[in-house]
Write a protein that holds these residues in place. Structure first.
Motif, PDB file in Angstrom:
ATOM      1  N   THR A  68      -2.558 -10.483  -7.549  1.00 42.50           N
ATOM      2  CA  THR A  68      -3.136 -10.639  -8.760  1.00 42.50           C
ATOM      3  C   THR A  68      -3.620  -9.352  -9.383  1.00 42.50           C
ATOM      4  OG1 THR A  68      -5.389 -11.402  -8.201  1.00 42.50           O
ATOM      5  CG2 THR A  68      -3.849 -12.918  -8.432  1.00 42.50           C
TER       6      THR A  68
ATOM      7  N   VAL B  20       7.700  -3.880  -8.191  1.00 37.98           N
ATOM      8  CA  VAL B  20       8.005  -4.940  -7.187  1.00 37.98           C
ATOM      9  C   VAL B  20       8.076  -6.222  -7.658  1.00 37.98           C
ATOM     10  CG1 VAL B  20       7.167  -6.069  -5.045  1.00 37.98           C
ATOM     11  CG2 VAL B  20       6.991  -3.476  -5.302  1.00 37.98           C
ATOM     12  N   THR B  21       7.258  -6.834  -8.192  1.00 35.85           N
ATOM     13  CA  THR B  21       7.266  -8.214  -8.676  1.00 35.85           C
ATOM     14  C   THR B  21       8.543  -8.350  -9.852  1.00 35.85           C
ATOM     15  OG1 THR B  21       5.297  -8.021 -10.452  1.00 35.85           O
ATOM     16  CG2 THR B  21       5.029  -8.589  -8.070  1.00 35.85           C
TER      17      THR B  21
ATOM     18  N   SER C 144      10.202  -3.283  -1.097  1.00 31.48           N
ATOM     19  CA  SER C 144      10.730  -2.811  -2.167  1.00 31.48           C
ATOM     20  C   SER C 144      12.155  -2.244  -1.787  1.00 31.48           C
ATOM     21  CB  SER C 144       9.780  -1.660  -2.552  1.00 31.48           C
ATOM     22  OG  SER C 144       9.644  -0.642  -1.428  1.00 31.48           O
TER      23      SER C 144
ATOM     24  N   ALA D 169      -0.288 -14.597  -3.397  1.00 33.69           N
ATOM     25  CA  ALA D 169       0.774 -13.518  -4.076  1.00 33.69           C
ATOM     26  C   ALA D 169      -0.324 -12.559  -4.822  1.00 33.69           C
ATOM     27  CB  ALA D 169       1.246 -14.114  -5.434  1.00 33.69           C
TER      28      ALA D 169
ATOM     29  N   GLY E 171      11.688  -9.108  -8.689  1.00 35.73           N
ATOM     30  CA  GLY E 171      11.607 -10.510  -8.067  1.00 35.73           C
ATOM     31  C   GLY E 171      11.303 -10.409  -6.485  1.00 35.73           C
TER      32      GLY E 171
ATOM     33  N   PRO F  91       8.475 -10.010  -3.229  1.00 31.61           N
ATOM     34  CA  PRO F  91       7.050 -10.135  -3.103  1.00 31.61           C
ATOM     35  C   PRO F  91       6.241  -8.926  -2.671  1.00 31.61           C
ATOM     36  CG  PRO F  91       8.569 -10.598  -0.820  1.00 31.61           C
ATOM     37  CD  PRO F  91       9.429 -10.010  -2.217  1.00 31.61           C
ATOM     38  N   PHE F  92       5.023  -9.215  -3.258  1.00 37.60           N
ATOM     39  CA  PHE F  92       3.753  -8.543  -3.032  1.00 37.60           C
ATOM     40  C   PHE F  92       2.612  -9.470  -2.798  1.00 37.60           C
ATOM     41  CE2 PHE F  92       2.236  -3.998  -4.351  1.00 37.60           C
ATOM     42  CZ  PHE F  92       0.991  -4.123  -3.608  1.00 37.60           C
TER      43      PHE F  92
ATOM     44  N   TYR G  64       4.228  -5.676   0.930  1.00 36.27           N
ATOM     45  CA  TYR G  64       5.428  -5.710  -0.084  1.00 36.27           C
ATOM     46  C   TYR G  64       6.564  -5.191   0.290  1.00 36.27           C
ATOM     47  CZ  TYR G  64       4.455  -0.890  -1.190  1.00 36.27           C
ATOM     48  OH  TYR G  64       4.234   0.398  -1.093  1.00 36.27           O
TER      49      TYR G  64
ATOM     50  N   ALA H  55       3.090  -2.382  -8.498  1.00 34.03           N
ATOM     51  CA  ALA H  55       3.112  -3.729  -8.223  1.00 34.03           C
ATOM     52  C   ALA H  55       4.123  -4.328  -9.371  1.00 34.03           C
ATOM     53  CB  ALA H  55       1.848  -4.353  -8.396  1.00 34.03           C
TER      54      ALA H  55
ATOM     55  N   THR I 111      15.645 -13.632  -0.814  1.00 33.03           N
ATOM     56  CA  THR I 111      16.043 -12.722  -1.865  1.00 33.03           C
ATOM     57  C   THR I 111      17.578 -12.671  -1.280  1.00 33.03           C
ATOM     58  OG1 THR I 111      15.867 -10.505  -0.440  1.00 33.03           O
ATOM     59  CG2 THR I 111      13.901 -11.405  -2.109  1.00 33.03           C
TER      60      THR I 111
END
Length: 165
Positions: free
Chosen positions: A8, A47-48, A70, A6, A51, A53-54, A68, A44, A112
Motif C-alpha cells: 500500500t 511493478v504493479t 520485475s 499487497a 500486473g 506482485p509487490f 517483488y 512500485a 503471470t
C-alpha cells in the motif's frame, strides 16, 4: 500477528528505510545511494502497473520486509522472464519471513505470463539468500565474477533460476 499482503502507499517510507539499510551497510545490493520514498513510489507503480506482485510482510502492524518481481531485463525478448527481490528489516531475519514472502511471490509470479523467475544474488559470503531460493526449487545456473565493486571490495553475483511452467 504475521501476514503477507499487497503493498500500500503507506508502506513506502518503511520500504525506503529497509532498503536504505542494505544500500549503506551491506553489499546485498549494488546501489550506492538509497532511493527515496518517491523513487519507491515510481518503482512500485511500474511493478504493479505491469500486473506484477509487490508484497509486504507485516508483523504486528509493522512492515518487516517486502518482495517483488520485475522484468529481468528491459528488452522485449525478456518479457517472459522475471527477477525477484526480497529484503527484510534489520532484526527481522532468521524468523521465516523470507520464506513466507518468497512462497507468496513464487505463487504470484506463477499466475503471470512468465516462464522463468531469476534471482541475482550478491555473493557476500552469507549463503542464506541462496539457501532460501533453493528451498523453492531455484537452481544455480551461473556466477558472474567481480562484477560489482562496493565498500572497497569486488563482489560476485550468483544467478539462480526457477521454471514457472
Amino acid at each position: 500477528m504475521t501476514k503477507v499482503r499487497a503493498l500500500t502507499e503507506s508502506d513506502l517510507p518503511a520500504i525506503a528505510a529497509i532498503y536504505a539499510h542494505y544500500v549503506t551497510t551491506t553489499v546485498a545490493t549494488f546501489d550506492e545511494t538509497p532511493p527515496t520514498a518517491d523513487d519507491w513510489r515510481a518503482k512500485a507503480g511500474g511493478v504493479t502497473g505491469a500486473g506484477l506482485p509487490f508484497l509486504v510482510a507485516e508483523v504486528d502492524g509493522e512492515v518487516a520486509g517486502y518482495a517483488y518481481v520485475s522484468q529481468y531485463r528491459p528488452k522485449p525478448a525478456y518479457r517472459h522472464t522475471l527477477e525477484d527481490s526480497i529484503y527484510l528489516a534489520p532484526g527481522r531475519t532468521g524468523r521465516g519471513l523470507g520464506r513466507l514472502l518468497l512462497g507468496e511471490l513464487v505463487a504470484a509470479a506463477g499466475r503471470t505470463e512468465a516462464r522463468r523467475l531469476v534471482a541475482v544474488i550478491a555473493d557476500s559470503g552469507d549463503p542464506s539468500s541462496a539457501r532460501l531460493h533453493e528451498k523453492f526449487g531455484f537452481e544455480t545456473v551461473g556466477r558472474l565474477r567481480s562484477v560489482g565493486f562496493k565498500h572497497g571490495r569486488w563482489i560476485d553475483t550468483v544467478l539462480m533460476q526457477l521454471d514457472l511452467r
